[in-house]
Enzyme design. Structure first.
Site, PDB file in Angstrom:
ATOM      1  N   SER A  42      53.500  53.096  32.971  1.00  0.00           N
ATOM      2  CA  SER A  42      52.796  51.868  33.310  1.00  0.00           C
ATOM      3  C   SER A  42      51.404  52.165  33.851  1.00  0.00           C
ATOM      4  CB  SER A  42      53.606  51.084  34.362  1.00  0.00           C
ATOM      5  OG  SER A  42      53.008  49.841  34.627  1.00  0.00           O
ATOM      6  N   GLN A  93      57.409  49.570  24.455  1.00  0.00           N
ATOM      7  CA  GLN A  93      58.496  49.415  25.413  1.00  0.00           C
ATOM      8  C   GLN A  93      58.453  48.028  26.049  1.00  0.00           C
ATOM      9  OE1 GLN A  93      58.853  51.014  29.525  1.00  0.00           O
ATOM     10  NE2 GLN A  93      60.532  52.244  28.686  1.00  0.00           N
ATOM     11  N   CYS A 123      62.732  51.902  35.094  1.00  0.00           N
ATOM     12  CA  CYS A 123      61.634  51.831  36.045  1.00  0.00           C
ATOM     13  C   CYS A 123      62.157  51.578  37.459  1.00  0.00           C
ATOM     14  CB  CYS A 123      60.656  50.720  35.655  1.00  0.00           C
ATOM     15  SG  CYS A 123      59.247  50.590  36.786  1.00  0.00           S
ATOM     16  N   LYS A 163      65.793  53.312  27.431  1.00  0.00           N
ATOM     17  CA  LYS A 163      65.459  54.294  28.465  1.00  0.00           C
ATOM     18  C   LYS A 163      66.131  53.875  29.767  1.00  0.00           C
ATOM     19  CE  LYS A 163      61.559  57.042  30.138  1.00  0.00           C
ATOM     20  NZ  LYS A 163      61.606  56.923  31.609  1.00  0.00           N
ATOM     21  N   ASN A 224      64.356  63.256  30.155  1.00  0.00           N
ATOM     22  CA  ASN A 224      63.064  62.934  30.746  1.00  0.00           C
ATOM     23  C   ASN A 224      63.035  63.386  32.205  1.00  0.00           C
ATOM     24  OD1 ASN A 224      61.402  59.944  31.872  1.00  0.00           O
ATOM     25  ND2 ASN A 224      60.457  61.790  31.127  1.00  0.00           N
ATOM     26  N   ASP A 226      60.268  66.066  34.950  1.00  0.00           N
ATOM     27  CA  ASP A 226      59.896  67.392  35.472  1.00  0.00           C
ATOM     28  C   ASP A 226      59.286  68.361  34.473  1.00  0.00           C
ATOM     29  OD1 ASP A 226      60.974  66.395  37.775  1.00  0.00           O
ATOM     30  OD2 ASP A 226      62.719  67.694  37.815  1.00  0.00           O
ATOM     31  N   GLY A 248      56.202  62.744  30.766  1.00  0.00           N
ATOM     32  CA  GLY A 248      55.506  61.641  31.408  1.00  0.00           C
ATOM     33  C   GLY A 248      54.313  62.125  32.197  1.00  0.00           C
ATOM     34  N   ARG A 249      54.495  62.303  33.508  1.00  0.00           N
ATOM     35  CA  ARG A 249      53.381  62.650  34.385  1.00  0.00           C
ATOM     36  C   ARG A 249      52.755  64.001  34.048  1.00  0.00           C
ATOM     37  NH1 ARG A 249      56.326  62.191  39.901  1.00  0.00           N
ATOM     38  NH2 ARG A 249      58.058  62.837  38.566  1.00  0.00           N
TER      39      ARG A 249
END
Length: 355
Positions: A42, A93, A123, A163, A224, A226, A248-249
């Site tokens: 997001s 999504q 989320c 997810k 998903n 790490d 992701g991050r």
């Protein structure tokens, strides 16, 4: 400008062999290109960022979360979030708590050309959970199942994925049951973030818990959480039993990272100009959102880039407070002059030496 990776020579990066993926046809029949997926984030995986990540060779990138109710009401920001980012698989999504809104939203994005629709039940954000969406849906699997069925109905023949997290907390680790229900309903694959909702992003991902989900269903499971270093990929697949991983991050400030992990990054990546990459991304955001909103949206990305380039905290702060888009552009050229992508990513050092 960032070159289109499919037309460039590839780095000789060993990849892991995975079973043929049921969505391989969405990636031009190359199941290996689906071993690494960009997560929906997001406020981050907007059209400019997705397009940039895709340019390095990542074939499946998800839009940021789109609120179904707002999309159905014609909200402009929601339409921007769900827009396609160019050629390739268009994956959107959706999030929501009402079956009818999810049904209509799925129909809207399907009619707009979506190739894949994902349902957000993972989320952990308070504003999402407080609205009974995201991971809050794991507290009521009957309701979650109704939302899945409604989304599938609205999507028509467009594949739908899901997810989720491991559960609401450690006492309710119900991801395997939700995955079984999703499979029976017609979901084509599930992504599992290896934490419960109450963990948010703290602690470590539980790969064995993801393995329990994999053992509960026959459909593909994506792990998903790490993955911030290339050599973690094989270990995560081995521990979780998953068919692929979602980043992701780890891609924040490093849009080439998913392709690097997958082994699809271009061979000349370490030699490319980091300043050119950052400036092109910044320009794309101004064009996508408009100058004022684009500058505001760009700040988080610019902050990550400047930190990765070891720009001093004071210089970073000064640039990120700047309200003139032209002075920001000039500052980027000055601060990042002469820096290559290989200079800012240690994992590219072996490739730079070999080039």
């Amino acid at each position: 400008m960032v070159e289109n990776a499919p037309n460039a020579s590839r780095a000789d990066i060993p990849g892991d062999s995975i079973p043929p993926h049921p969505l391989a046809d969405l990636a031009g029949g190359a199941s290996a290109d689906l071993r690494v997926v960009l997560a929906p984030l997001s406020g981050i995986t907007d059209v400019p960022f997705r397009s940039l990540v895709r340019s390095f060779g990542t074939r499946l990138v998800f839009s940021e979360m789109v609120a179904s109710g707002e999309l159905v009401r014609g909200d402009r920001e929601s339409r921007l979030r769900s827009a396609a980012d160019g050629a390739g698989v268009h994956a959107v999504q959706l999030a929501g708590r009402e079956a009818e809104a999810m049904r209509q939203a799925a129909r809207v994005v399907a009619e707009d050309g979506a190739d894949l629709i994902d349902i957000n039940m993972g989320c952990p954000a308070k504003k999402v959970v407080g609205g009974a969406s995201g991971s809050a849906l794991m507290r009521d699997l009957d309701h979650a199942e109704r939302l899945i069925e409604a989304t599938l109905e609205g999507a028509g023949g467009v594949p739908v994925s899901l997810k989720m997290r491991l559960g609401w907390d450690r006492s309710t680790m119900n991801a395997p049951e939700l995955a079984r229900r999703a499979e029976r309903a017609g979901i084509v694959w599930v992504t599992v973030h290896g934490r419960t909702r109450d963990q948010f992003y703290e602690g470590e991902a539980d790969w064995q818990a993801i393995r329990a989900v994999k053992e509960a269903v026959t459909l593909p499971v994506v792990a998903n959480g790490d993955l911030v270093a290339r050599d973690q990929h094989s270990a995560i697949l081995a521990k979780s039993g998953a068919d692929a991983v979602m980043i992701g991050r780890g891609a924040c400030g490093r849009p080439w990272f998913p392709a690097l992990v997958a082994g699809t990054a271009p061979a000349d990546l370490p030699r490319r100009s980091f300043e050119a990459l950052v400036s092109a991304h910044y320009d794309a955001m101004l064009k996508h959102y408009g100058i004022g909103p684009g500058l505001r949206h760009a700040r988080k990305h610019l902050g990550w880039y400047l930190e990765r380039a070891s720009v001093s905290p004071q210089a970073r702060a000064d640039l990120l407070r700047e309200n003139s888009h032209e002075r920001v552009a000039a500052g980027l050229r000055t601060l990042l002059s002469g820096i290559t992508i290989g200079d800012v990513d240690p994992e590219l050092q072996p490739l730079r030496k070999a080039a």
